[in-house]
Motif scaffolding. Structure first.
Motif, PDB file in Angstrom:
ATOM      1  N   ILE A 136       0.847  -1.190   0.000  1.00 38.31           N
ATOM      2  CA  ILE A 136       0.000   0.000   0.000  1.00 38.31           C
ATOM      3  C   ILE A 136       0.887   1.245   0.000  1.00 38.31           C
ATOM      4  N   ILE A 137       0.578   2.178  -0.854  1.00 37.84           N
ATOM      5  CA  ILE A 137       1.362   3.408  -0.974  1.00 37.84           C
ATOM      6  C   ILE A 137       1.195   4.264   0.281  1.00 37.84           C
ATOM      7  N   LYS A 138       2.307   4.767   0.792  1.00 38.40           N
ATOM      8  CA  LYS A 138       2.291   5.536   2.036  1.00 38.40           C
ATOM      9  C   LYS A 138       1.387   6.764   1.949  1.00 38.40           C
ATOM     10  N   SER A 139       1.424   7.470   0.829  1.00 38.46           N
ATOM     11  CA  SER A 139       0.604   8.680   0.675  1.00 38.46           C
ATOM     12  C   SER A 139      -0.891   8.337   0.715  1.00 38.46           C
ATOM     13  N   ASP A 140      -1.247   7.147   0.201  1.00 41.70           N
ATOM     14  CA  ASP A 140      -2.649   6.716   0.255  1.00 41.70           C
ATOM     15  C   ASP A 140      -3.077   6.452   1.698  1.00 41.70           C
ATOM     16  N   LEU A 141      -2.167   5.888   2.499  1.00 43.81           N
ATOM     17  CA  LEU A 141      -2.454   5.657   3.908  1.00 43.81           C
ATOM     18  C   LEU A 141      -2.670   6.982   4.644  1.00 43.81           C
ATOM     19  N   GLU A 142      -1.848   7.953   4.323  1.00 40.65           N
ATOM     20  CA  GLU A 142      -1.963   9.265   4.968  1.00 40.65           C
ATOM     21  C   GLU A 142      -3.288   9.937   4.593  1.00 40.65           C
ATOM     22  N   ASN A 143      -3.660   9.833   3.325  1.00 36.69           N
ATOM     23  CA  ASN A 143      -4.940  10.400   2.878  1.00 36.69           C
ATOM     24  C   ASN A 143      -6.115   9.686   3.538  1.00 36.69           C
ATOM     25  N   ALA A 144      -5.995   8.354   3.601  1.00 41.71           N
ATOM     26  CA  ALA A 144      -7.070   7.549   4.202  1.00 41.71           C
ATOM     27  C   ALA A 144      -7.253   7.882   5.675  1.00 41.71           C
ATOM     28  N   GLU A 145      -6.153   8.120   6.370  1.00 39.49           N
ATOM     29  CA  GLU A 145      -6.241   8.439   7.797  1.00 39.49           C
ATOM     30  C   GLU A 145      -7.044   9.715   8.028  1.00 39.49           C
ATOM     31  N   LEU A 146      -6.840  10.727   7.187  1.00 39.04           N
ATOM     32  CA  LEU A 146      -7.588  11.984   7.299  1.00 39.04           C
ATOM     33  C   LEU A 146      -9.078  11.767   7.005  1.00 39.04           C
ATOM     34  N   ILE A 147      -9.338  10.937   5.988  1.00 36.53           N
ATOM     35  CA  ILE A 147     -10.726  10.652   5.597  1.00 36.53           C
ATOM     36  C   ILE A 147     -11.443   9.873   6.686  1.00 36.53           C
ATOM     37  N   ILE A 148     -10.750   8.884   7.269  1.00 38.92           N
ATOM     38  CA  ILE A 148     -11.342   8.049   8.316  1.00 38.92           C
ATOM     39  C   ILE A 148     -11.668   8.871   9.560  1.00 38.92           C
ATOM     40  N   PHE A 193     -18.673   5.402  10.135  1.00 41.00           N
ATOM     41  CA  PHE A 193     -18.725   4.009   9.697  1.00 41.00           C
ATOM     42  C   PHE A 193     -18.973   3.097  10.886  1.00 41.00           C
ATOM     43  N   ASN A 194     -19.615   1.963  10.620  1.00 40.84           N
ATOM     44  CA  ASN A 194     -19.911   0.988  11.673  1.00 40.84           C
ATOM     45  C   ASN A 194     -19.472  -0.429  11.324  1.00 40.84           C
ATOM     46  N   SER A 195     -19.000  -0.614  10.094  1.00 46.22           N
ATOM     47  CA  SER A 195     -18.632  -1.956   9.654  1.00 46.22           C
ATOM     48  C   SER A 195     -17.539  -1.882   8.602  1.00 46.22           C
ATOM     49  N   ARG A 196     -17.017  -3.061   8.253  1.00 41.09           N
ATOM     50  CA  ARG A 196     -16.014  -3.124   7.194  1.00 41.09           C
ATOM     51  C   ARG A 196     -16.577  -2.596   5.881  1.00 41.09           C
ATOM     52  N   LEU A 248     -16.513   1.059   5.648  1.00 39.53           N
ATOM     53  CA  LEU A 248     -15.159   1.554   5.370  1.00 39.53           C
ATOM     54  C   LEU A 248     -14.797   1.369   3.897  1.00 39.53           C
ATOM     55  N   TYR A 249     -15.183   0.227   3.337  1.00 39.25           N
ATOM     56  CA  TYR A 249     -14.934  -0.008   1.914  1.00 39.25           C
ATOM     57  C   TYR A 249     -15.594   1.085   1.079  1.00 39.25           C
ATOM     58  N   THR A 250     -16.824   1.394   1.416  1.00 35.31           N
ATOM     59  CA  THR A 250     -17.569   2.434   0.685  1.00 35.31           C
ATOM     60  C   THR A 250     -16.885   3.788   0.825  1.00 35.31           C
ATOM     61  N   LEU A 251     -16.406   4.068   2.033  1.00 36.80           N
ATOM     62  CA  LEU A 251     -15.710   5.329   2.288  1.00 36.80           C
ATOM     63  C   LEU A 251     -14.443   5.434   1.451  1.00 36.80           C
ATOM     64  N   THR A 306     -13.714   3.726  -1.493  1.00 34.90           N
ATOM     65  CA  THR A 306     -14.007   3.793  -2.934  1.00 34.90           C
ATOM     66  C   THR A 306     -14.590   5.146  -3.328  1.00 34.90           C
ATOM     67  N   SER A 307     -15.372   5.734  -2.425  1.00 36.30           N
ATOM     68  CA  SER A 307     -15.950   7.051  -2.735  1.00 36.30           C
ATOM     69  C   SER A 307     -14.887   8.146  -2.760  1.00 36.30           C
ATOM     70  N   ASN A 308     -13.709   7.836  -2.223  1.00 34.22           N
ATOM     71  CA  ASN A 308     -12.595   8.785  -2.252  1.00 34.22           C
ATOM     72  C   ASN A 308     -11.448   8.282  -3.135  1.00 34.22           C
ATOM     73  N   ASN A 309     -11.795   7.379  -4.056  1.00 32.53           N
ATOM     74  CA  ASN A 309     -10.835   6.846  -5.036  1.00 32.53           C
ATOM     75  C   ASN A 309      -9.623   6.166  -4.393  1.00 32.53           C
ATOM     76  N   LEU A 310      -9.889   5.469  -3.287  1.00 31.94           N
ATOM     77  CA  LEU A 310      -8.839   4.708  -2.620  1.00 31.94           C
ATOM     78  C   LEU A 310      -9.211   3.220  -2.628  1.00 31.94           C
ATOM     79  N   LYS A 311      -8.204   2.363  -2.533  1.00 31.69           N
ATOM     80  CA  LYS A 311      -8.442   0.923  -2.564  1.00 31.69           C
ATOM     81  C   LYS A 311      -9.057   0.440  -1.251  1.00 31.69           C
ATOM     82  N   THR A 312      -9.917  -0.560  -1.375  1.00 33.56           N
ATOM     83  CA  THR A 312     -10.577  -1.095  -0.174  1.00 33.56           C
ATOM     84  C   THR A 312      -9.597  -1.803   0.756  1.00 33.56           C
TER      85      THR A 312
END
Length: 224
Positions: free
Chosen positions: A175-187, A192-195, A198-201, A203-209
């Motif tokens: 997993i690309i480090k910059s994607d992890l950093e972006n995902a952390e801000l989004i999360i 969210f209440n389930s996996r 999170l998957y939906t969150l 994909t809606s931000n153009n990140l891998k599940t």
């Protein structure tokens, strides 16, 4: 304080114990990428079979004999204080003729530990309880912690299956480090209440599940 003959003898029999621990962690994997311990691991349950856990932390396959051991391996894999671990890797002598090979030896940020896994600690026989006490006493001489676990303290079946899926998916591809950093801000801002949430969150931000699986397993964001 006067040391008894028995205590003196166990110290003598295990005088190279710390070195054994060090050597166990230095031992390379088999050509099959599997770590080979002091005892050939085989299923103790009729109809069961040995499983191999692909440990990223250990850079190899860890042999396990039960689902309880799998549950513990998953917990060790997630724990940031755990540097590495092995199964059935060291002999600890109780007498000249008797020894035990603990389920797990663990190297933490603070030193070595021995972990024993049992289905139910409350139903252990007096002989096994006294043996555990002796092992704990022996290890204390070398500043090695002895810990026991059972169904009440391990992950439940539902939990370790859930986490194992996330673990396998999160480590399938880098997993690309910059994607992890972006995902952390989004999360942090997301709801969210389930996996699946999170998957939906992701994909809606153009990140891998698989990034959601990374945060589930390593960051424990769903509380498991």
């Amino acid at each position: 304080m006067q040391v008894s003959y028995t205590e003196h003898k166990t110290v003598e029999l295990n005088q190279n114990l710390v070195q054994k621990f060090k050597e166990a962690f230095q031992k390379p994997t088999h050509v099959s990428s599997k770590y080979i311990g002091e005892r050939r691991i085989k299923s103790r349950i009729r109809g069961g079979r040995v499983s191999l856990f692909p440990s990223i932390k250990n850079c190899g396959l860890i042999s396990l004999e039960s689902n309880l051991e799998l549950a513990h391996a998953i917990s060790l894999e997630r724990d940031e204080d755990i540097l590495e671990y092995r199964t059935q890797a060291v002999q600890i002598f109780l007498t000249e003729q008797q020894y035990i090979i603990p389920y797990f030896i663990v190297r933490t940020m603070y030193g070595f530990e021995v972990h024993e896994i049992k289905p139910n600690l409350e139903t252990l026989s007096e002989i096994k309880v006294s043996r555990f006490k002796l092992v704990e006493k022996i290890l204390k001489n070398y500043n090695i912690n002895f810990r026991t676990f059972d169904r009440t303290t391990l992950l439940s079946k539902e939990e370790y299956i859930f986490l194992n899926i996330s673990y396998q998916r999160a480590n399938y591809k880098k997993i690309i480090k910059s994607d992890l950093e972006n995902a952390e801000l989004i999360i942090k801002k997301g709801v969210f209440n389930s996996r699946n949430d999170l998957y939906t969150l992701m994909t809606s931000n153009n990140l891998k599940t698989t990034i959601a699986d990374y945060f589930i397993f390593y960051k424990k964001i769903l509380g498991v």
